[in-house]
Write a protein that holds these residues in place. Structure first.
Motif, PDB file in Angstrom:
ATOM      1  N   GLU A  99     -31.216 -67.234  16.091  1.00  0.00           N
ATOM      2  CA  GLU A  99     -31.625 -65.825  16.066  1.00  0.00           C
ATOM      3  C   GLU A  99     -30.506 -64.890  16.499  1.00  0.00           C
ATOM      4  O   GLU A  99     -30.394 -63.765  15.984  1.00  0.00           O
ATOM      5  N   THR A 100     -29.659 -65.325  17.439  1.00  0.00           N
ATOM      6  CA  THR A 100     -28.628 -64.444  17.985  1.00  0.00           C
ATOM      7  C   THR A 100     -27.267 -65.125  17.961  1.00  0.00           C
ATOM      8  O   THR A 100     -27.143 -66.299  18.314  1.00  0.00           O
ATOM      9  N   ALA A 101     -26.261 -64.386  17.534  1.00  0.00           N
ATOM     10  CA  ALA A 101     -24.863 -64.829  17.575  1.00  0.00           C
ATOM     11  C   ALA A 101     -24.068 -63.722  18.267  1.00  0.00           C
ATOM     12  O   ALA A 101     -24.597 -62.639  18.550  1.00  0.00           O
ATOM     13  N   TYR A 102     -22.788 -63.994  18.542  1.00  0.00           N
ATOM     14  CA  TYR A 102     -22.011 -63.049  19.351  1.00  0.00           C
ATOM     15  C   TYR A 102     -20.702 -62.677  18.677  1.00  0.00           C
ATOM     16  O   TYR A 102     -19.972 -63.539  18.181  1.00  0.00           O
ATOM     17  N   PHE A 103     -20.442 -61.368  18.691  1.00  0.00           N
ATOM     18  CA  PHE A 103     -19.189 -60.828  18.162  1.00  0.00           C
ATOM     19  C   PHE A 103     -18.268 -60.580  19.349  1.00  0.00           C
ATOM     20  O   PHE A 103     -18.617 -59.867  20.288  1.00  0.00           O
ATOM     21  N   ARG A 104     -17.088 -61.168  19.295  1.00  0.00           N
ATOM     22  CA  ARG A 104     -16.181 -61.145  20.442  1.00  0.00           C
ATOM     23  C   ARG A 104     -15.241 -59.938  20.401  1.00  0.00           C
ATOM     24  O   ARG A 104     -14.636 -59.637  19.377  1.00  0.00           O
ATOM     25  N   VAL A 105     -15.136 -59.280  21.548  1.00  0.00           N
ATOM     26  CA  VAL A 105     -14.187 -58.177  21.722  1.00  0.00           C
ATOM     27  C   VAL A 105     -13.222 -58.584  22.834  1.00  0.00           C
ATOM     28  O   VAL A 105     -13.625 -58.761  23.986  1.00  0.00           O
ATOM     29  N   ASP A 106     -11.958 -58.739  22.497  1.00  0.00           N
ATOM     30  CA  ASP A 106     -10.928 -59.045  23.493  1.00  0.00           C
ATOM     31  C   ASP A 106     -10.284 -57.746  23.966  1.00  0.00           C
ATOM     32  O   ASP A 106     -10.496 -56.674  23.379  1.00  0.00           O
ATOM     33  N   PHE A 107      -9.492 -57.835  25.012  1.00  0.00           N
ATOM     34  CA  PHE A 107      -8.819 -56.646  25.513  1.00  0.00           C
ATOM     35  C   PHE A 107      -7.551 -57.045  26.255  1.00  0.00           C
ATOM     36  O   PHE A 107      -7.416 -58.166  26.750  1.00  0.00           O
ATOM     37  N   SER A 108      -6.651 -56.096  26.346  1.00  0.00           N
ATOM     38  CA  SER A 108      -5.432 -56.319  27.099  1.00  0.00           C
ATOM     39  C   SER A 108      -5.780 -56.498  28.573  1.00  0.00           C
ATOM     40  O   SER A 108      -6.571 -55.731  29.131  1.00  0.00           O
ATOM     41  N   GLN A 109      -5.173 -57.492  29.203  1.00  0.00           N
ATOM     42  CA  GLN A 109      -5.426 -57.736  30.619  1.00  0.00           C
ATOM     43  C   GLN A 109      -4.796 -56.664  31.505  1.00  0.00           C
ATOM     44  O   GLN A 109      -4.958 -56.683  32.726  1.00  0.00           O
ATOM     45  N   GLU A 110      -4.090 -55.726  30.881  1.00  0.00           N
ATOM     46  CA  GLU A 110      -3.502 -54.609  31.619  1.00  0.00           C
ATOM     47  C   GLU A 110      -4.448 -53.411  31.704  1.00  0.00           C
ATOM     48  O   GLU A 110      -4.148 -52.425  32.386  1.00  0.00           O
ATOM     49  N   LEU A 111      -5.566 -53.470  31.026  1.00  0.00           N
ATOM     50  CA  LEU A 111      -6.508 -52.347  31.065  1.00  0.00           C
ATOM     51  C   LEU A 111      -6.995 -52.117  32.495  1.00  0.00           C
ATOM     52  O   LEU A 111      -7.391 -53.066  33.175  1.00  0.00           O
ATOM     53  N   PRO A 112      -6.990 -50.881  32.959  1.00  0.00           N
ATOM     54  CA  PRO A 112      -7.484 -50.595  34.311  1.00  0.00           C
ATOM     55  C   PRO A 112      -8.973 -50.917  34.459  1.00  0.00           C
ATOM     56  O   PRO A 112      -9.735 -50.841  33.489  1.00  0.00           O
ATOM     57  N   TYR A 113      -9.361 -51.241  35.686  1.00  0.00           N
ATOM     58  CA  TYR A 113     -10.768 -51.484  35.998  1.00  0.00           C
ATOM     59  C   TYR A 113     -11.555 -50.168  36.011  1.00  0.00           C
ATOM     60  O   TYR A 113     -10.996 -49.087  36.198  1.00  0.00           O
ATOM     61  N   GLU A 114     -12.878 -50.305  35.841  1.00  0.00           N
ATOM     62  CA  GLU A 114     -13.835 -49.203  36.007  1.00  0.00           C
ATOM     63  C   GLU A 114     -13.520 -48.001  35.120  1.00  0.00           C
ATOM     64  O   GLU A 114     -13.836 -46.862  35.449  1.00  0.00           O
ATOM     65  N   THR A 115     -12.930 -48.263  33.957  1.00  0.00           N
ATOM     66  CA  THR A 115     -12.630 -47.207  32.996  1.00  0.00           C
ATOM     67  C   THR A 115     -13.295 -47.550  31.673  1.00  0.00           C
ATOM     68  O   THR A 115     -13.226 -48.696  31.222  1.00  0.00           O
ATOM     69  N   ALA A 116     -13.954 -46.585  31.060  1.00  0.00           N
ATOM     70  CA  ALA A 116     -14.680 -46.822  29.812  1.00  0.00           C
ATOM     71  C   ALA A 116     -13.752 -46.681  28.611  1.00  0.00           C
ATOM     72  O   ALA A 116     -13.050 -45.674  28.473  1.00  0.00           O
TER      73      ALA A 116
END
Length: 311
Positions: A99-116
């Protein structure tokens, strides 16, 4: 008579023009594409939040479907992104019966925390059903990826409750609570700060501290009256009943005799009340929080109180 005749002719001409234009629109109208009987009727699950927990290097976006009989690959299009976000896959694949599958979103490990970081995804229309109102989701996901910074334990703080107004001042036993901090974002948390008798939130007291060492509570917790400078722990204008009126500052009843607060609020920055206090000094390892409460016993008068923390 001539004027009446001219007006009638004008009206007839006007109505004829409207009918002609309307018929023209109808003649060009075509129904939308019908949903294929084999469509999986895929949609983005409403459970998606966009928050990435600490020590996790990617975000999973849940994609669900109504028709689950066959295995199928559903294309996903990125229609908006932010710098630093990566999309290694172009689709999600469902196994037969899944019923459910997942689409993966990666990101740079340099992205600051707590920022949208905003992004948007779309399921190809062939694999959705835009006419079925019962589907619990949408073919487009618009949201933000936010890396959550891990909490760092600071100390076990001792809290003393002191009634500061009323003829019969409230006096509760002192208790211990754990204090945490997100070092980079500068966000603090007092764990299990307040529960009602059902064991539900208002659990953690989350806040930041301004340049004047004043506590600024998380606006998403409780009910905030900006004009009155109050932070309520019940919904203003609505009567609380039963277990919802049994508030517990430290996660259990404040006294061994089962006395509790029937409702309370805190004074926030800018309040002119004599009971106001929203002080937090990380260097001195002290904090002071002021508010107003009523109690479940006539032994205490309703009135202001202060919580004093040391660690």
């Amino acid at each position: 008579m001539n004027n009446i005749y001219k007006i009638s002719v004008s009206l007839i001409i006007g109505l004829t023009m409207v009918m002609f234009l309307s018929c023209g629109d109808d003649a060009n109208w075509k129904p939308g594409e019908e949903t294929s009987p084999g469509s999986p009727k895929a949609y983005f699950n409403e459970s998606n939040t966009g928050e990435v927990e600490p020590n996790t290097s990617y975000l999973n976006i849940a994609v669900s479907r109504v028709n689950t009989s066959n295995s199928i690959t559903v294309p996903i299009t990125v229609i908006r992104s932010s710098e630093g976000l990566l999309f290694p896959e172009k689709s999600v694949t469902f196994a037969a019966g899944e019923e459910t599958a997942y689409f993966r979103v990666d990101f740079s490990q340099e992205l600051p925390y707590e920022t949208a970081y905003p992004f948007a995804l779309k399921i190809d229309e062939v694999y959705t059903d835009q006419y079925d109102a019962t589907i619990p989701g949408a073919p487009v996901f618009t949201g933000n990826l936010t890396r959550l910074e891990p909490w760092v334990f600071i100390a076990e703080a001792t809290c003393t409750f002191e009634g500061t107004s009323g003829s019969k001042l409230a006096a509760f036993d002192s208790f211990k609570q754990n204090l945490y901090k997100k070092e980079i974002a500068g966000i603090f948390k007092i764990e299990n700060w307040c529960l009602n008798n059902t064991g539900e939130w208002y659990g953690d007291f989350i806040f930041t501290v301004d340049a004047n060492k004043k506590i600024l509570p998380d606006p998403s917790i409780g009910f905030h009256d900006i004009s009155a400078k109050r932070w309520y722990f019940y919904e203003p204008g609505k009567a609380s009943t039963g277990d919802d009126t049994q508030y517990q500052i430290n996660g259990h009843l404040p006294t061994n005799t089962g006395v509790y607060m029937t409702y309370f609020y805190l004074y926030t920055v800018g309040s002119a009340s004599a009971g106001y206090a929203m002080d937090f000094d990380e260097d001195a390892k002290t904090a002071k929080i002021g508010g107003y409460s009523r109690y479940s016993t006539s032994a205490f008068s309703s009135g202001t109180f202060v919580l004093r923390y040391t660690w």
